[in-house]
Design a protein around this motif. Structure first.
Motif, short mmCIF file in Angstrom:
data_model
loop_
_atom_site.label_atom_id
_atom_site.label_comp_id
_atom_site.label_asym_id
_atom_site.label_seq_id
_atom_site.Cartn_x
_atom_site.Cartn_y
_atom_site.Cartn_z
N SER A 15 0.82 -1.22 0.00
CA SER A 15 0.00 0.00 0.00
C SER A 15 0.86 1.27 0.00
O SER A 15 0.51 2.26 -0.65
N GLN A 18 2.04 1.72 -3.48
CA GLN A 18 1.00 2.28 -4.32
C GLN A 18 0.90 3.79 -4.14
O GLN A 18 0.72 4.53 -5.12
N HIS A 172 1.11 6.88 4.18
CA HIS A 172 1.07 7.16 2.74
C HIS A 172 1.46 8.60 2.44
O HIS A 172 2.21 8.86 1.50
#
Length: 200
Positions: A15, A18, A172
Motif C-alpha cells: 500500500s 501504491q 502514505h
C-alpha cells in the motif's frame, strides 16, 4: 527536471508502494518508480506494480539474495531505495553500497517502539500519541536519521487494527513527502555540481 529513479522493496500488499506510484504519476513530482523487488512470490503488491506497468522482480529468500537486489537496482539506475513493508533486514555490506540511499517507513514515532508490532507496543505502553516515521536505514534496526514524521492520536477505543489503519493513512502521506524532499535535494545537488563543472 530529471526525475530520481526509485527502487521499491516489498513483501506484502504494497500500500505504501501504491502511494508512491500514484505520487510519481504527477508530472511535477521529482521522482519515478524504476522497478519493484519482492522476496515473496505471493506478494499482492506485484499485481499493483504490473497494473502500473512497472518492472517487478522476485528474488531468492532465506537467505535473501542481496547481490541480485543490488544488481537489479544498479541496472535500473536507481537513486533511492524505498522499503515499503519489506520484512527482511538488510545487512551492512548491502547498505554500505547504498549509503544514505535506503529509506524505510515505520509505524511509530521513533525512537519509540522500534522493531515489530509497533502499534501493539504503543497500546500496551498506554501512550496518547503514536504515528509514523520515515528514516534512513542503517545496520541497527529503526535507528537511522529521521526524515519525516506524522503524529496520530491514540484513542481510548483503539485496538491494534483501528490504530494501525489510522497510522497507515498517515504513512502514505509521510512517505510521499519524504521522497519528495530527498529527490528535490538530490536534484539540487546534481544541478549545483553540474553548474560548477561547467564554470571551469
Amino acid at each position: 527536471m530529471k526525475k530520481v529513479k526509485l527502487g521499491i522493496l516489498i513483501s506484502g500488499r504494497g500500500s505504501n508502494m501504491q502511494a508512491l506510484i500514484e505520487a510519481c504519476q504527477e508530472q511535477s513530482f521529482p521522482a519515478e518508480v524504476a522497478c519493484v523487488i519482492t522476496n515473496n512470490s505471493g506478494a499482492a503488491g506485484l499485481k499493483i506494480a504490473e497494473q502500473a506497468g512497472i518492472s517487478a522482480f522476485i528474488v531468492k529468500d532465506k537467505p535473501l539474495d542481496t547481490d541480485k537486489i543490488h544488481e537489479i537496482f544498479f541496472q535500473h539506475e536507481v537513486g533511492l531505495i524505498c522499503l515499503a513493508g519489506f520484512m527482511r533486514i538488510l545487512k551492512a555490506d548491502f547498505l554500505s553500497k547504498w549509503h544514505n540511499k535506503v529509506i524505510n517507513i515505520h509505524p511509530s514515532l521513533l525512537p519509540s517502539f522500534k522493531g515489530l508490532n509497533a502499534q501493539e507496543q504503543a497500546l500496551k505502553a498506554g501512550v496518547k500519541i503514536s504515528g509514523c516515521t520515515v528514516h534512513y536505514v542503517i545496520p541497527e534496526v529503526d535507528a537511522g536519521a529521521i526524515i519525516t514524521q506524522a503524529a496520530v492520536p491514540v484513542l481510548s477505543s483503539d485496538d491494534i487494527r483501528s490504530l494501525s489503519e489510522r497510522i497507515l493513512t498517515e504513512e502514505h502521506k509521510c512517505y510521499v513527502e519524504a521522497v519528495k524532499l530527498i529527490a528535490e535535494s538530490i536534484n539540487l545537488l546534481t544541478s549545483n555540481v553540474s553548474s560548477n563543472f561547467n564554470k571551469k
